[in-house]
Design a protein around this motif. Structure first.
Motif, mmCIF file in Angstrom:
data_model
loop_
_atom_site.group_PDB
_atom_site.id
_atom_site.type_symbol
_atom_site.label_atom_id
_atom_site.label_comp_id
_atom_site.label_asym_id
_atom_site.label_seq_id
_atom_site.Cartn_x
_atom_site.Cartn_y
_atom_site.Cartn_z
ATOM 1 N N PRO A 54 0.807 -1.225 0.000
ATOM 2 C CA PRO A 54 0.000 0.000 0.000
ATOM 3 C C PRO A 54 0.837 1.272 0.000
ATOM 4 C CG PRO A 54 -0.862 -1.549 1.572
ATOM 5 C CD PRO A 54 0.416 -2.102 1.107
ATOM 6 N N THR A 55 2.035 1.241 0.574
ATOM 7 C CA THR A 55 2.880 2.439 0.553
ATOM 8 C C THR A 55 3.321 2.777 -0.867
ATOM 9 O OG1 THR A 55 3.679 1.788 2.711
ATOM 10 C CG2 THR A 55 4.893 3.486 1.576
ATOM 11 N N GLY A 56 3.705 1.759 -1.653
ATOM 12 C CA GLY A 56 4.090 2.015 -3.039
ATOM 13 C C GLY A 56 2.931 2.527 -3.873
ATOM 14 N N THR A 57 1.734 1.963 -3.620
ATOM 15 C CA THR A 57 0.546 2.425 -4.346
ATOM 16 C C THR A 57 0.257 3.889 -4.044
ATOM 17 O OG1 THR A 57 -0.336 0.205 -4.155
ATOM 18 C CG2 THR A 57 -1.863 1.925 -4.708
ATOM 19 N N HIS A 58 0.358 4.258 -2.758
ATOM 20 C CA HIS A 58 0.118 5.646 -2.383
ATOM 21 C C HIS A 58 1.142 6.579 -3.003
ATOM 22 C CE1 HIS A 58 -0.029 9.236 0.099
ATOM 23 N NE2 HIS A 58 1.247 9.046 0.301
ATOM 24 N N ALA A 59 2.429 6.135 -3.068
ATOM 25 C CA ALA A 59 3.477 7.010 -3.621
ATOM 26 C C ALA A 59 3.220 7.286 -5.094
ATOM 27 C CB ALA A 59 4.840 6.370 -3.427
ATOM 28 N N LEU A 60 2.803 6.240 -5.853
ATOM 29 C CA LEU A 60 2.525 6.444 -7.274
ATOM 30 C C LEU A 60 1.339 7.366 -7.480
ATOM 31 C CD1 LEU A 60 3.053 2.968 -8.866
ATOM 32 C CD2 LEU A 60 4.285 5.033 -9.320
ATOM 33 N N MET A 61 0.300 7.204 -6.632
ATOM 34 C CA MET A 61 -0.884 8.020 -6.831
ATOM 35 C C MET A 61 -0.605 9.475 -6.480
ATOM 36 S SD MET A 61 -4.666 7.230 -5.593
ATOM 37 C CE MET A 61 -5.372 6.305 -6.909
ATOM 38 N N LYS A 62 0.216 9.707 -5.459
ATOM 39 C CA LYS A 62 0.538 11.087 -5.092
ATOM 40 C C LYS A 62 1.359 11.757 -6.186
ATOM 41 C CE LYS A 62 2.968 13.637 -1.604
ATOM 42 N NZ LYS A 62 3.753 13.517 -0.387
ATOM 43 N N ALA A 63 2.299 10.991 -6.813
ATOM 44 C CA ALA A 63 3.112 11.558 -7.889
ATOM 45 C C ALA A 63 2.242 11.928 -9.082
ATOM 46 C CB ALA A 63 4.189 10.564 -8.306
ATOM 47 N N ALA A 64 1.271 11.072 -9.419
ATOM 48 C CA ALA A 64 0.421 11.358 -10.576
ATOM 49 C C ALA A 64 -0.490 12.546 -10.307
ATOM 50 C CB ALA A 64 -0.407 10.124 -10.920
#
Lengths: 195, 89, 104
Positions: C79-89
């Motif tokens: 979930p941390t990686g998913t959140h990081a990608l969504m915040k970058a986008a």
């Protein structure tokens, strides 16, 4: 998450370039604690080769483990800082039923995504914002992880001063279960005593 | 007992092939980053299953190391795509 | 086959099914943010179920402890990686899909 790299509390040496000093005795305690944890981890991972030798060869076999644990603990001792906050044991004891509830929510989240992929439920995404009463780093990170594992929502961004979360929801019912019902805010507030 | 592991391994390998469609045709950068992340996740599981098929338990250590490296790679690429640089100077 | 082998096969089959659903969601959903929903949740549970199936087959030994480490690490990190990608986008301005738009 950028809030998670400040979990150690005091000594960070990230991209900002600042480093605060630590006292001598707390540095020795941190090195000893890190060494014990790293050596226990190494023994768990490599212990199945130890059974092949005689018992008095244990020191010779684990010499590689001691060397590796010493090198790692001298490089990264700043993470385990003692005197972190008050009531740490009480928070840990309340955290374990919360983890059990989280595993059940992962299962419900996957069933929900399956229904949306197969076309039984509609896909209608939206972005919502709301405020909470959590302020410390650990509570914010735990709540953001729980939002990502709940059916239908993923955290986008947080503001640590006001406790504001920006969340992307995939339909109307998961969005309303966060803003209107507020079941998860009450649970996390109960674990961290609503800070 | 080797037949269920073989079937699961073939299913995961074909899922990796199907997912590479999104890596080639995804419009924009971010869809391709997501496809690379998903392929990395499935590769960890495939390593463990192959370790059970050929009966060598060392593959689990390789899977653990690859999980750590893939996570760090995803975070670095996401940070770079957000800001255009890695560190503020 | 023993009963333990049957339970392990059921866990493996459930894990493989959820991985297929995750990839079908990656192809079928109309937007980047919804695709992250599909892969971030289904891949995590599918991986945990397959690793639990391997643990049941093995019994209690040191290899089970290594498998517990792999699955616990991925449960924290996915979930941390998913959140990081969504915040970058979101910070770089990717448009969000509403109902009734064209597929992007």
């Amino acid at each position: 998450m950028l809030a998670a790299c400040r979990f150690g509390g005091r000594a960070t040496r990230g991209c900002d370039g600042e480093m605060t000093a630590m006292k001598k005795e707390s540095m020795a305690f941190s090195i000893a604690l890190t060494f014990c944890v790293m050596f226990a981890f190494w023994m768990l991972l490599s212990a199945w080769t130890v059974y092949l030798l005689e018992p008095y060869d244990l020191l010779k076999v684990s010499s590689r483990g001691i060397l590796a644990a010493l090198i790692v603990s001298f490089l990264t001792y700043e993470i385990f800082v003692p005197s972190r906050g008050e009531n740490v044991l009480l928070k840990i004891r309340r955290l374990i039923p919360y983890i059990g509830w989280e595993l059940w929510q992962i299962y419900l989240a996957t069933i929900d995504v399956t229904k949306r992929v197969l076309g039984i439920l509609p896909v209608d995404p939206r972005i919502i914002e709301f405020d909470t009463t959590l302020r410390s780093d650990f509570a914010l990170v735990t709540f953001a992880n729980s939002i990502t594992l709940t059916p239908g929502t993923i955290t986008i961004d947080i503001e640590p001063e006001k406790g504001r979360y920006i969340v992307h929801a995939i339909a109307k019912e998961p969005a309303e279960s966060l803003t209107v019902d507020q079941t998860m805010q009450k649970k996390v507030g109960h674990v961290f005593m609503e800070e | 007992m080797i037949i269920p592991f073989l079937v699961v391994g073939i299913i995961i390998a074909s899922t990796i092939l199907v997912c590479s469609y999104r890596a080639i045709y995804g419009p924009g950068t971010f869809n391709r980053i997501v496809a690379a992340n998903v392929i990395g996740t499935k590769a960890i599981v495939l390593l463990i299953v192959v370790g059970y098929i050929i009966e060598r338990p060392e593959f689990i250590d390789i899977a653990l190391m690859y999980a750590v490296i893939a996570f760090i790679g995803t975070i670095i690429i996401a940070k770079y795509a957000e800001r255009g640089e890695l560190c503020l100077r | 086959m023993l009963a333990i082998d049957l339970v392990a096969t059921m866990f493996l089959a459930a894990g493989a099914f959820f991985m297929i659903i995750g990839t079908a969601g990656l192809l079928r959903f109309p937007d980047f943010y919804t695709r992250l929903h599909a892969t971030g949740k289904c891949d995590t549970l599918g991986q945990i179920l397959i690793i639990v199936g391997c643990m049941t087959y093995e019994g209690l030994s040191f290899i089970t402890i290594k498998l517990i480490f792999v699955s616990a690490f991925y449960l924290l990190v996915g979930p941390t990686g998913t959140h990081a990608l969504m915040k970058a986008a979101y910070a770089s301005g990717l448009p969000v899909w509403r109902k009734g738009d064209k597929r992007m």
